[in-house]
Design a protein around this motif. Structure first.
Motif, PDB file in Angstrom:
ATOM      1  N   THR A  17      41.606  46.635  42.300  1.00  0.00           N
ATOM      2  CA  THR A  17      40.434  46.464  42.816  1.00  0.00           C
ATOM      3  C   THR A  17      39.321  45.527  41.488  1.00  0.00           C
ATOM      4  N   GLY A  18      39.551  45.265  40.553  1.00  0.00           N
ATOM      5  CA  GLY A  18      38.693  44.511  39.770  1.00  0.00           C
ATOM      6  C   GLY A  18      39.183  42.991  40.142  1.00  0.00           C
ATOM      7  N   PHE A  19      40.591  43.006  40.313  1.00  0.00           N
ATOM      8  CA  PHE A  19      40.820  41.616  40.661  1.00  0.00           C
ATOM      9  C   PHE A  19      39.971  41.047  42.125  1.00  0.00           C
ATOM     10  N   PHE A  20      40.245  41.924  42.908  1.00  0.00           N
ATOM     11  CA  PHE A  20      39.885  41.579  44.193  1.00  0.00           C
ATOM     12  C   PHE A  20      38.486  41.474  44.046  1.00  0.00           C
ATOM     13  N   ARG A  21      37.481  42.076  43.583  1.00  0.00           N
ATOM     14  CA  ARG A  21      35.957  42.140  43.537  1.00  0.00           C
ATOM     15  C   ARG A  21      35.720  40.936  42.963  1.00  0.00           C
ATOM     16  N   THR A  22      36.522  40.526  41.899  1.00  0.00           N
ATOM     17  CA  THR A  22      36.248  39.183  41.251  1.00  0.00           C
ATOM     18  C   THR A  22      36.300  38.110  42.115  1.00  0.00           C
ATOM     19  N   ALA A  23      37.373  38.140  42.905  1.00  0.00           N
ATOM     20  CA  ALA A  23      37.622  37.079  43.687  1.00  0.00           C
ATOM     21  C   ALA A  23      36.633  36.970  44.863  1.00  0.00           C
ATOM     22  N   PHE A  24      36.086  38.214  45.427  1.00  0.00           N
ATOM     23  CA  PHE A  24      35.096  38.095  46.329  1.00  0.00           C
ATOM     24  C   PHE A  24      33.846  37.767  45.713  1.00  0.00           C
ATOM     25  N   PHE A  25      33.729  38.004  44.491  1.00  0.00           N
ATOM     26  CA  PHE A  25      32.510  37.672  44.024  1.00  0.00           C
ATOM     27  C   PHE A  25      32.279  36.129  43.350  1.00  0.00           C
ATOM     28  N   LEU A  26      33.231  35.531  42.788  1.00  0.00           N
ATOM     29  CA  LEU A  26      33.124  34.281  42.200  1.00  0.00           C
ATOM     30  C   LEU A  26      32.230  33.302  42.975  1.00  0.00           C
ATOM     31  N   PRO A  27      32.564  33.003  44.365  1.00  0.00           N
ATOM     32  CA  PRO A  27      31.997  32.145  45.171  1.00  0.00           C
ATOM     33  C   PRO A  27      30.352  32.219  44.729  1.00  0.00           C
ATOM     34  N   LYS A  28      29.920  33.399  44.622  1.00  0.00           N
ATOM     35  CA  LYS A  28      28.445  33.715  44.472  1.00  0.00           C
ATOM     36  C   LYS A  28      27.792  32.941  43.368  1.00  0.00           C
ATOM     37  N   MET A  29      28.792  32.515  42.201  1.00  0.00           N
ATOM     38  CA  MET A  29      28.412  31.943  41.035  1.00  0.00           C
ATOM     39  C   MET A  29      28.414  30.347  41.210  1.00  0.00           C
ATOM     40  N   THR A  30      28.565  29.913  42.364  1.00  0.00           N
ATOM     41  CA  THR A  30      28.734  28.482  42.722  1.00  0.00           C
ATOM     42  C   THR A  30      27.261  28.069  42.959  1.00  0.00           C
ATOM     43  N   GLY A  89      28.781  25.980  61.065  1.00  0.00           N
ATOM     44  CA  GLY A  89      29.530  25.609  60.061  1.00  0.00           C
ATOM     45  C   GLY A  89      28.557  26.181  58.839  1.00  0.00           C
ATOM     46  N   LEU A  90      27.093  26.010  58.823  1.00  0.00           N
ATOM     47  CA  LEU A  90      26.387  26.492  57.888  1.00  0.00           C
ATOM     48  C   LEU A  90      26.562  28.028  57.850  1.00  0.00           C
ATOM     49  N   VAL A  91      27.019  28.835  59.064  1.00  0.00           N
ATOM     50  CA  VAL A  91      26.896  30.256  58.771  1.00  0.00           C
ATOM     51  C   VAL A  91      28.199  30.451  58.260  1.00  0.00           C
ATOM     52  N   LEU A  92      29.469  29.673  58.751  1.00  0.00           N
ATOM     53  CA  LEU A  92      30.696  30.181  58.141  1.00  0.00           C
ATOM     54  C   LEU A  92      30.562  30.108  56.601  1.00  0.00           C
ATOM     55  N   MET A  93      30.068  28.789  56.273  1.00  0.00           N
ATOM     56  CA  MET A  93      29.919  28.651  54.818  1.00  0.00           C
ATOM     57  C   MET A  93      29.271  29.843  54.190  1.00  0.00           C
ATOM     58  N   SER A  94      28.221  30.094  54.725  1.00  0.00           N
ATOM     59  CA  SER A  94      27.385  31.319  53.997  1.00  0.00           C
ATOM     60  C   SER A  94      28.102  32.419  53.823  1.00  0.00           C
ATOM     61  N   LEU A  95      29.106  32.664  54.789  1.00  0.00           N
ATOM     62  CA  LEU A  95      30.041  33.822  54.455  1.00  0.00           C
ATOM     63  C   LEU A  95      31.071  33.912  53.425  1.00  0.00           C
ATOM     64  N   TRP A  96      31.049  32.649  52.745  1.00  0.00           N
ATOM     65  CA  TRP A  96      31.655  32.627  51.413  1.00  0.00           C
ATOM     66  C   TRP A  96      31.305  33.008  50.413  1.00  0.00           C
ATOM     67  N   THR A  97      29.727  33.058  50.305  1.00  0.00           N
ATOM     68  CA  THR A  97      28.872  33.639  49.211  1.00  0.00           C
ATOM     69  C   THR A  97      28.295  35.045  49.641  1.00  0.00           C
ATOM     70  N   VAL A  98      28.996  36.022  50.102  1.00  0.00           N
ATOM     71  CA  VAL A  98      28.705  37.195  50.465  1.00  0.00           C
ATOM     72  C   VAL A  98      28.853  38.244  49.289  1.00  0.00           C
ATOM     73  N   GLY A  99      29.263  37.528  48.199  1.00  0.00           N
ATOM     74  CA  GLY A  99      29.959  38.397  47.068  1.00  0.00           C
ATOM     75  C   GLY A  99      28.868  39.562  46.643  1.00  0.00           C
ATOM     76  N   SER A 100      27.752  39.250  46.274  1.00  0.00           N
ATOM     77  CA  SER A 100      26.604  40.164  45.738  1.00  0.00           C
ATOM     78  C   SER A 100      26.551  41.310  46.753  1.00  0.00           C
ATOM     79  N   SER A 101      26.575  41.002  48.153  1.00  0.00           N
ATOM     80  CA  SER A 101      26.490  42.229  48.942  1.00  0.00           C
ATOM     81  C   SER A 101      27.602  43.124  49.046  1.00  0.00           C
ATOM     82  N   VAL A 102      29.027  42.465  48.898  1.00  0.00           N
ATOM     83  CA  VAL A 102      30.084  43.191  48.662  1.00  0.00           C
ATOM     84  C   VAL A 102      29.966  44.440  47.604  1.00  0.00           C
ATOM     85  N   VAL A 103      29.433  43.625  46.254  1.00  0.00           N
ATOM     86  CA  VAL A 103      29.349  44.763  45.289  1.00  0.00           C
ATOM     87  C   VAL A 103      28.348  45.585  45.464  1.00  0.00           C
ATOM     88  N   ILE A 104      26.954  45.375  46.242  1.00  0.00           N
ATOM     89  CA  ILE A 104      26.328  46.337  46.499  1.00  0.00           C
ATOM     90  C   ILE A 104      26.557  47.404  47.466  1.00  0.00           C
TER      91      ILE A 104
END
Lengths: 300, 274
Positions: free
Chosen positions: A101-114, A158-173
């Motif tokens: 789970t740690g690996f997957f969580r990192t994968a989902f969160f990383l885009p949020k760092m961009t 397109g902007l909406v789809l792109m915004s889905l890439w950075t949902v990482g912090s919501s996933v963590v919460i």
């Protein structure tokens, strides 16, 4: 004799004095000044001239302001539910996994760092109508993808789809909230023979509804102020798609009025309208969704 | 059945993880491709080249932009953490008349959209002659920030009161109690604040757009936008330059995440549990 209460108050004021000072200089005074400026015509070079409510009248007659407001609403209405559903889905998946789970969580969160400016650039690359990655992927299934970055009808999706890439912090919460749901609730539901869907809809979602509600409000406030990704991709010096009306968000229009055209008075009026709109929408959201939010042990 | 469910969960997670990571791989790979192959979507470049990295360094004052950004970021993160911790401690430890009302004001400022104060704050820096310098990008942090004050206060409230009472009886003054006992106990929350602000300051585009005029003063995100305008849109279509600069802008944030992963995840999880 000085009382201990006096001494304690004096010490506390010393500790909070940086904030007090900052509040007066960078919040209280700007709020007052902004309200005043919104009643003036001001270009920074010449002194502001008082024009009463003219800016607010202009605002309601300005087709671009109306367009920017509509664009922002459409984007918010599309992106916020989509972000919530995707982040809830990913968090549920993570919560039911047992390994890595740690690996997957990192994968989902990383885009949020961009940095958002890089997200805007990635949007242009990935969603490019001719040779972008997204349309390449759709091509595998025989789908002829749209011109996401140039066709006005497809810019916001397109902007909406792109915004889905950075949902990482919501996933963590959401994941943190899911881990807080007492296991006994599931145990008794399993005894009753409830399936996964039933358990999710009847136990999980109600139990984490305060968190979902919090994200709903915060995401909406953020979406209404969206700026960087759309500005990067569709506006700025040398941009051939300048004036790409479909991506003109309210915050972008406000920025242009203030810092490109130096219409400081008008831009201040735009800012106050945004403030009122955000407050009104948040109030409605709180009133409407409150009934669906379940607080363990009563309302806080 | 349960086994099938597990396999399915794993397959779905892997597919999503790939979708989330793939844009990074694609971007990194493109930065090593010559101009003509940038959009060929190969994971491994057919022609592997470092030219883009050399060219972006020649075309733009990238080293200067990195130094500017690092300066702003460190100053922003350090000052906001110090003062926010002080203010948070003031609200958490002491009892004084009007405390809850004042803290209510702190929370209310979080609700105020940045757009309302943006113009008057610009006018303040303009009247001080600071527009065009890096100062407006960080100096407001000297006064703390509502979100971090809230975060740190929550943490301070969770500490037991005994060590502070004991130190007081031993004759320690308030400043010593704060710096010697409260701050060390609060290290995880301080790490979260530093990391969050480091990320916020590094990635900000709007303030550099408002305040920076000359390209020698740019931060990396502002410079990246300028490169996009010049090489992406400006009729030159050198997307490989833009992509390489995007990689350079992003990598410090990826490093930051791996350095502070534990704090990031915990910090974000607590912001949602109010």
């Amino acid at each position: 004799m000085r009382s201990t209460r006096f001494i304690e108050t004096r010490a506390a004021l010393l500790f909070i004095s940086p904030w007090l000072l900052g509040f007066l200089i960078f919040t209280a005074w700007p709020v007052i000044n902004s309200a005043y400026l919104s009643l003036t015509d001001y270009d920074v070079i010449n002194d502001p001239s008082f024009i009463g409510f003219d800016n607010y009248v202009t605002l309601f007659e300005d087709p671009k302001a109306g367009l920017a407001l509509r664009n922002t609403f459409v984007y918010t209405v599309m992106s916020v539910p989509a972000q919530l559903v995707v982040s809830l889905g990913l968090a549920l998946l993570l919560n039911s996994a047992t390994k890595a789970t740690g690996f997957f969580r990192t994968a989902f969160f990383l885009p949020k760092m961009t940095p958002p400016v890089a997200v805007g650039i990635l949007l242009l690359m990935l969603f490019n109508g001719q040779n972008g990655l997204i349309n390449g992927f759709l091509g595998i299934f025989g789908i002829d993808g749209p011109a996401w970055t140039t066709d006005p009808a497809w810019v916001k999706p397109g902007l909406v789809l792109m915004s889905l890439w950075t949902v990482g912090s919501s996933v963590v919460i959401i994941l943190a909230a899911l881990r807080g749901v007492p296991q006994e609730l599931y145990d008794s539901a399993l005894v009753d023979g409830a399936g996964w869907w039933r358990r999710t809809l009847r136990i999980t979602v109600p139990m984490i509804s305060p968190t979902l509600f919090f994200l709903f409000i915060v995401d909406s406030i953020n979406a209404l102020q969206s700026f960087t990704e759309a500005y990067t991709a569709f506006f700025g010096a040398g941009n051939t798609t300048y004036g790409n009306d479909a991506a003109l968000f309210y915050a972008i229009y406000l920025f242009q009025q203030a810092f490109e055209f130096l219409h400081m008075g008008y831009a201040s009026a735009l800012a106050w309208l945004l403030f009122v709109v955000i407050m009104a929408i948040t109030a409605v959201q709180i009133l409407v969704t409150r009934r669906f939010v379940h607080y363990e042990g009563g309302k806080p | 059945m349960r086994r099938a469910g597990k396999v399915l969960t794993w397959a779905a997670l892997s597919a999503f993880a790939l979708a989330f990571i793939y844009p990074f791989i694609w971007l990194l790979s493109a930065s090593f491709k010559p101009r003509s192959e940038v959009f060929d979507h190969r994971i491994l470049p057919e022609t592997f080249t470092f030219d883009n990295y050399i060219k972006v360094w020649q075309e733009a004052p990238l080293a200067l932009w990195l130094v500017n950004t690092l300066l702003v970021t460190v100053l922003a993160a350090v000052t906001v953490t110090l003062t926010s911790a002080m203010v948070a401690w003031g609200f958490a430890y002491f009892r004084f008349p009007g405390r809850n009302a004042l803290f209510g004001v702190v929370l209310a400022t979080m609700m105020l959209p940045g757009a309302v104060t943006m113009i008057p704050v610009f006018l303040i820096w303009n009247s001080l002659g600071m527009v065009g310098t890096l100062t407006p990008l960080w100096a407001q942090n000297l006064f703390g920030s509502a979100f971090y004050i809230f975060l740190l206060r929550q943490f301070f409230l969770g500490l037991p009161r005994e060590p502070f009472e004991a130190a007081k009886i031993d004759g320690a003054n308030n400043w010593k109690i704060f710096t010697r006992i409260a701050v060390p106990l609060c290290r995880p929350a301080i790490a979260v604040t530093l990391l969050f602000e480091f990320q916020t300051a590094w990635t900000d585009l709007m303030r550099p757009l408002i305040y920076l005029r000359d390209s020698t003063t740019f931060t990396v995100p502002r410079g990246l936008k300028a490169l996009l305008d010049q090489f992406g849109f400006g009729g030159e279509w050198h997307w490989e330059i833009v992509m390489t600069a995007s990689v350079i802008t992003t990598i410090p944030m990826i490093v930051l995440f791996f350095l502070g992963q534990k704090h990031f995840v915990r910090g974000i999880a607590t912001t949602g549990s109010k």
